[in-house]
Structure formats: C-alpha cells, structure tokens
Enzyme design. Sequence first.
Site, mmCIF file in Angstrom:
data_model
loop_
_atom_site.group_PDB
_atom_site.id
_atom_site.type_symbol
_atom_site.label_atom_id
_atom_site.label_comp_id
_atom_site.label_asym_id
_atom_site.label_seq_id
_atom_site.Cartn_x
_atom_site.Cartn_y
_atom_site.Cartn_z
ATOM 1 N N ASN A 99 0.826 -1.196 0.000
ATOM 2 C CA ASN A 99 0.000 0.000 0.000
ATOM 3 C C ASN A 99 0.870 1.260 0.000
ATOM 4 O OD1 ASN A 99 -2.288 1.752 0.438
ATOM 5 N ND2 ASN A 99 -3.329 0.023 1.400
ATOM 6 N N HIS B 15 20.180 1.750 16.525
ATOM 7 C CA HIS B 15 21.283 2.308 17.292
ATOM 8 C C HIS B 15 21.283 1.689 18.684
ATOM 9 C CE1 HIS B 15 21.819 5.176 14.097
ATOM 10 N NE2 HIS B 15 20.525 5.449 14.172
ATOM 11 N N ALA C 112 -1.552 -1.493 8.848
ATOM 12 C CA ALA C 112 -1.165 -0.087 8.657
ATOM 13 C C ALA C 112 -0.297 0.425 9.800
ATOM 14 C CB ALA C 112 -2.415 0.775 8.530
ATOM 15 N N ALA D 19 -2.051 -3.581 13.072
ATOM 16 C CA ALA D 19 -1.775 -2.182 12.746
ATOM 17 C C ALA D 19 -1.087 -1.497 13.921
ATOM 18 C CB ALA D 19 -3.073 -1.458 12.403
ATOM 19 N N LYS E 30 -2.535 -14.461 19.319
ATOM 20 C CA LYS E 30 -3.182 -15.764 19.180
ATOM 21 C C LYS E 30 -2.615 -16.501 17.974
ATOM 22 C CE LYS E 30 -7.175 -14.424 16.364
ATOM 23 N NZ LYS E 30 -8.619 -14.470 16.271
#
Length: 166
Positions: free
Chosen positions: A64, A95, A122, A140, A163
């Site tokens: 996307n 880092h 997302a 997300a 799960k």
Amino acid sequence: MRELIFLALANHLPRLRASDRIRHILYALAGLKIEGRCLLWGPLTIRPIGGARNISIGRGTFINTNTRFGVPSAPVSIGRNVQVGPNVSFETVSHGLVYITGKGRGDTILPIIVEDEVWIGAGAIITGGVTIGKGAVVAAGAVVTKDVAPLTVVGGVPAKFIKSIK
C-alpha cells in the site's frame, strides 16, 4: 542515477488503475528485485539512495501507500502474496543504548525477512533482525522487534503474541 529516475517516475505516476498495472516495472528498473507481477501503490521511500538493490519482493505481493525502506546495506526480503498496509516501515538499522565517548551509539544493521502470505497492518514498524513467519499477521501500529512465528497474530509496542491462526 538510474534509481533516482525510475523511483521518481514510479512514485509520481497518477493514482489510476492503469498506472498500478505498470508501477512495479518502474520500481524494478529502479533496482528493486521484483519476482513477477505484484501491486505496489507507492510512493515508496527508500533510504539511502542506492538501497533499492537491497529490497526483494515476491510475486503477488501488495504494498500500500507510503511504505518506507531503511536499507543501507542489509536486505529486506518480502515473500509471495504478502499484504502490506499503508505507512509501514522496514528499518534494517538501529542504534545501541551504550554510549561511547567520541563515537556515539554505533549502528546495528540486520536483515528483515517476511515470509509468504503475511499480512502487515497499517503503520507497523518492522525492525532489523526480524523474520515474520509464513501466514502470520502483524496488527496495525505494531512495532516488531523479535521474530514472529508462522500462523500467529502479534500486536502492540513492542509486538507480542496475541493468538494462533488455524
């Protein structure tokens, strides 16, 4: 130079179905290793310039918009039929916490492997040294700092097991 030109062309194609059908070709010309047809909506951010050669994407994968790849030297390998949501980051560089006078914190650069048929939601961030197993789901907004077992769901900051998937 070639990467700059083809990356800019691919990232600036209009958001049309016809453009979506050819964008992956321009990304391949920019240096990404793309196995067959896939759907890359773009724009992709690749840092540093020259890092495109460190990215491989499998056939049937969907990526996307606004995906970022931080790939100075370690590769990001994305398998076949993977679904990547918008605003996902693949960061191979980290880092350390230990401060060394005159040197700072130093870099750790590790590869990322996303196996086949994974779904990354997302805004997720995938860090270096991580392998996401076949068929796994990353929720997300998750920050993945450790390996994800196949056919599991992980989420949170840092990502934790939620799960198993049958």
